[in-house]
Scaffold this motif. Structure first.
Motif, PDB file in Angstrom:
ATOM      1  N   LEU A  28      -6.090 -34.747  22.832  1.00 60.76           N
ATOM      2  CA  LEU A  28      -5.920 -36.118  22.345  1.00 60.76           C
ATOM      3  C   LEU A  28      -4.887 -36.071  21.230  1.00 60.76           C
ATOM      4  O   LEU A  28      -4.753 -35.058  20.556  1.00 60.76           O
ATOM      5  N   THR A  29      -4.154 -37.153  21.059  1.00 60.62           N
ATOM      6  CA  THR A  29      -3.140 -37.162  19.998  1.00 60.62           C
ATOM      7  C   THR A  29      -3.311 -38.372  19.094  1.00 60.62           C
ATOM      8  O   THR A  29      -3.852 -39.405  19.505  1.00 60.62           O
ATOM      9  N   ALA A  30      -2.819 -38.216  17.880  1.00 58.42           N
ATOM     10  CA  ALA A  30      -2.836 -39.333  16.921  1.00 58.42           C
ATOM     11  C   ALA A  30      -1.657 -39.146  15.990  1.00 58.42           C
ATOM     12  O   ALA A  30      -1.311 -38.012  15.639  1.00 58.42           O
ATOM     13  N   PHE A  31      -1.024 -40.248  15.589  1.00 61.30           N
ATOM     14  CA  PHE A  31       0.128 -40.095  14.689  1.00 61.30           C
ATOM     15  C   PHE A  31      -0.117 -40.714  13.316  1.00 61.30           C
ATOM     16  O   PHE A  31       0.788 -40.729  12.473  1.00 61.30           O
ATOM     17  N   ASP A  32      -1.316 -41.256  13.113  1.00 64.65           N
ATOM     18  CA  ASP A  32      -1.638 -41.685  11.753  1.00 64.65           C
ATOM     19  C   ASP A  32      -3.157 -41.699  11.582  1.00 64.65           C
ATOM     20  O   ASP A  32      -3.913 -41.425  12.537  1.00 64.65           O
ATOM     21  N   GLY A  33      -3.594 -42.015  10.388  1.00 66.50           N
ATOM     22  CA  GLY A  33      -5.006 -41.995  10.064  1.00 66.50           C
ATOM     23  C   GLY A  33      -5.869 -42.882  10.950  1.00 66.50           C
ATOM     24  O   GLY A  33      -6.855 -42.401  11.537  1.00 66.50           O
ATOM     25  N   PRO A  34      -5.549 -44.179  11.071  1.00 61.80           N
ATOM     26  CA  PRO A  34      -6.376 -45.057  11.894  1.00 61.80           C
ATOM     27  C   PRO A  34      -6.499 -44.566  13.346  1.00 61.80           C
ATOM     28  O   PRO A  34      -7.595 -44.636  13.928  1.00 61.80           O
ATOM     29  N   GLN A  35      -5.386 -44.063  13.908  1.00 60.32           N
ATOM     30  CA  GLN A  35      -5.464 -43.589  15.289  1.00 60.32           C
ATOM     31  C   GLN A  35      -6.341 -42.353  15.391  1.00 60.32           C
ATOM     32  O   GLN A  35      -7.084 -42.176  16.363  1.00 60.32           O
ATOM     33  N   LEU A  36      -6.244 -41.476  14.374  1.00 60.58           N
ATOM     34  CA  LEU A  36      -7.107 -40.281  14.375  1.00 60.58           C
ATOM     35  C   LEU A  36      -8.567 -40.690  14.382  1.00 60.58           C
ATOM     36  O   LEU A  36      -9.380 -40.171  15.146  1.00 60.58           O
ATOM     37  N   LEU A  37      -8.893 -41.630  13.533  1.00 58.02           N
ATOM     38  CA  LEU A  37     -10.283 -42.042  13.421  1.00 58.02           C
ATOM     39  C   LEU A  37     -10.776 -42.669  14.730  1.00 58.02           C
ATOM     40  O   LEU A  37     -11.929 -42.458  15.143  1.00 58.02           O
ATOM     41  N   SER A  38      -9.875 -43.410  15.374  1.00 59.40           N
ATOM     42  CA  SER A  38     -10.295 -44.041  16.631  1.00 59.40           C
ATOM     43  C   SER A  38     -10.464 -42.987  17.724  1.00 59.40           C
ATOM     44  O   SER A  38     -11.327 -43.117  18.604  1.00 59.40           O
ATOM     45  N   GLN A  39      -9.682 -41.908  17.668  1.00 59.68           N
ATOM     46  CA  GLN A  39      -9.779 -40.841  18.664  1.00 59.68           C
ATOM     47  C   GLN A  39     -11.033 -39.995  18.490  1.00 59.68           C
ATOM     48  O   GLN A  39     -11.411 -39.245  19.387  1.00 59.68           O
ATOM     49  N   LEU A  40     -11.670 -40.114  17.323  1.00 59.74           N
ATOM     50  CA  LEU A  40     -12.899 -39.338  17.090  1.00 59.74           C
ATOM     51  C   LEU A  40     -14.006 -39.737  18.059  1.00 59.74           C
ATOM     52  O   LEU A  40     -14.909 -38.955  18.359  1.00 59.74           O
ATOM     53  N   SER A  41     -13.879 -40.943  18.569  1.00 56.30           N
ATOM     54  CA  SER A  41     -14.905 -41.396  19.526  1.00 56.30           C
ATOM     55  C   SER A  41     -14.846 -40.564  20.807  1.00 56.30           C
ATOM     56  O   SER A  41     -15.786 -40.546  21.593  1.00 56.30           O
ATOM     57  N   GLY A  42     -13.699 -39.848  21.013  1.00 54.94           N
ATOM     58  CA  GLY A  42     -13.586 -38.975  22.173  1.00 54.94           C
ATOM     59  C   GLY A  42     -14.300 -37.655  21.993  1.00 54.94           C
ATOM     60  O   GLY A  42     -14.246 -36.786  22.858  1.00 54.94           O
TER      61      GLY A  42
END
Lengths: 122, 428
Positions: A28-42
């Motif tokens: 999974l990838t994220a390029f900022d804080g909010p996206q990282l946090l949303s990817q945690l659901s994975g």
């Protein structure tokens, strides 16, 4: 294994997401804080994140992951960043730029081989 | 930059000191030489009359009858005739040998030695020296004088002349103490003045050097900051290039070109790190007491996997309790560089040992190598790489940084190859 790779550098995100998609890994990838946090659901098994990810409270993330028992590798551009997080992360959790793919693989193996308790909790 | 400023002040102070000393010496040497010349003129005058003033010279002039005239003036003496001047041409003034006052104010004695060597005090116009002392002085001075008409100083402020007239030898000694007092005053005042001058120069130079060097210090700081920022900016692109090259190799197989990219990226990464080290190395960075073993053990643990991959066994022998007052960041970078060196150039094993010897801390880092025996202190020069570094990454800056950093904390480094081992020693 499921990995979450987070960096504001798009090129870095691109090449490492491909490199890490080996040996049956899902990345999974994220390029900022909010996206990282949303990817945690994975429910990633391991998070590899840049210590200076935009719009992210890194100290807060470390505390959160510690509570959740999720392993973390923090990518550092400046050794002074290590001093800020050394209290809550073991030495093995840090990896400084520039690193090679082999060094990152070695770090992943080290981190995953650590007991769950030690990986995030110092 | 602080070191440069310190040297500037030091050399400027040295120049001021030399200049002041030169001026002081010229003034005081001239002063005392002239005092001696004045005294010699008086003793020469006395010698003309066998150690005493002539009757005529001791007479006070009748100024009512003889009004001194400027030479060549109306009613005065002929041009070039300076005899009526209040000051004689040699500048002695009213108390010079030609002055009628001299005979009254001069404290002196003359001893005559006959053909058979017997001494007689012919003139005794002095209170500070007894007659016996006067005879003894004269005897001693006569014995020391090998030639005729010898002058010199004796017993501090007494000027003497030893001369022959007819069959007799005369020794005339005059007390120049009062005449020398102004000279000594000038000497003391000029010395005090020199000390004050040096102090004021030091304060002025310290103040002015701060202002002079501030633009340079600012430029130096900005340059270091720029290099550190640039070093950070290079790190991610280097990481991306490495990863992309790895991807290309995985998809298309390795090639000479991708191998070349790997080598050059390693070289650039090394250069980038060393440039950062050199920029970070800052003479005004704060120091604190650091445990040498802790710093090196931390660096060793970070380098452990790289050393293991390279098949290098690292042994550490620490003498407990060794601390050093240094900037912790600089010390950590020294440790990182030394371990990086081991990783690159050791064949199979390396040793780090710390010990204390005669109050100095000696840190020895050695590893097996393929170099021939001999000294290799030039390995600390920038961009110097030894023979075994040809196919290894690096730009030859790491040990240069180590040397500068160690010198900054008052230590020194040395390197040699002995019995197949590269031995680096840091004397801290």
């Amino acid at each position: 294994m499921k990995l979450l790779f987070a960096s504001a550098e798009r090129d870095l995100l691109l090449c490492y997401s491909r490199l890490l998609q080996t040996e049956g890994r899902e990345v999974l990838t994220a390029f900022d804080g909010p996206q990282l946090l949303s990817q945690l659901s994975g429910s990633p098994d391991l998070i590899i994140a840049d210590a200076a990810l935009p719009r992210l409270d890194t100290a807060g993330l470390i505390r959160f992951l510690k509570n959740e028992g999720i392993r973390l590798i923090l990518l550092l551009n400046d050794k002074k960043q290590k001093n800020a997080f050394r209290e809550n992360l073991p030495e093995e959790a840090f990896l400084s730029y520039p690193f090679s793919p082999e060094e990152l693989e070695e770090k992943i193996r080290e981190t995953m081989n650590l007991t769950l308790g030690k990986a995030v909790i110092s | 930059m602080r070191e440069v400023r310190r040297k500037f002040v030091l050399y400027a102070m040295l120049a001021v000191f030399i200049l002041l000393l030169l001026i002081l010496s010229i003034i005081n040497v001239t002063n005392f030489t002239m005092a001696a010349a004045d005294a010699d003129a008086i003793t020469a005058m006395l010698a003309e009359n066998k150690g005493r003033f002539s009757e005529k010279k001791n007479e006070a002039p009748d100024f009512a009858q003889e009004t001194p005239q400027m030479p060549g003036s109306a009613g005065g003496t002929a041009p070039g005739d300076f005899s009526t001047l209040p000051f004689s041409p040699n500048g002695f003034g009213p108390m010079g040998p030609d002055s009628p006052e001299t005979g009254f104010s001069l404290r002196y004695f003359t001893v005559r030695f006959g053909k058979d060597g017997d001494a007689k005090l012919t003139v005794y116009q002095i209170a500070a020296v007894s007659e016996e002392e006067a005879l003894a002085w004269a005897q001693s001075l006569k014995s020391e004088s090998k030639k005729n008409d010898v002058t010199g100083w004796t017993h501090g402020t007494y000027r003497y002349r030893c001369y022959t007239r007819g069959d007799s030898v005369f020794v005339t000694v005059i007390d120049e103490g009062r005449e020398l007092t102004p000279s000594y005053r000038i000497l003391i005042i000029s010395l005090i003045g020199m000390v004050f001058g040096l102090l004021i120069s030091f304060l002025f130079l310290t103040y002015i050097s701060k202002r002079l060097f501030k633009p340079l210090e600012d430029a130096d700081r900005k340059q270091r900051q720029f290099i550190l920022e640039a070093e950070k900016e290079f790190k991610i692109p280097l990481t991306v290039i490495r990863a992309d090259t790895e991807l290309i190799e995985r998809e298309n197989g390795p090639s000479d070109y991708t191998s070349s990219i790997h080598r050059q990226v390693s070289r650039m990464a090394d250069l980038n790190r060393n440039l950062g080290n050199l920029a970070l190395f800052n003479e005004s960075a704060p120091s604190e007491n650091c445990s040498l073993s802790t710093v090196f053990e931390t660096a060793a643990s970070e380098a452990a996997s790289a050393l293991e991959t390279a098949g290098i066994r690292l042994t550490a022998e620490w003498t407990e309790g060794i601390t050093i007052n240094a900037n912790p960041e600089a010390l950590k970078r020294i440790a990182d560089e030394l371990l990086d060196n081991i990783g690159k150039f050791a064949v199979s094993d390396a040793l780090i040992r710390s010990e204390k010897h005669e109050g100095r801390i000696i840190l020895t880092v050695s590893n097996d190598c393929t170099l021939p025996d001999g000294s290799c202190d030039n390995v600390f020069d920038r961009f110097i790489r030894l023979a075994n570094a040809e196919d290894r990454p690096g730009a030859g800056l790491g040990l240069s940084f180590v040397k500068d950093a160690v010198r900054q904390i008052g230590g020194r480094v040395s390197a040699k190859v002995e019995d197949g081992r590269f031995i680096l020693q840091l004397f801290l």
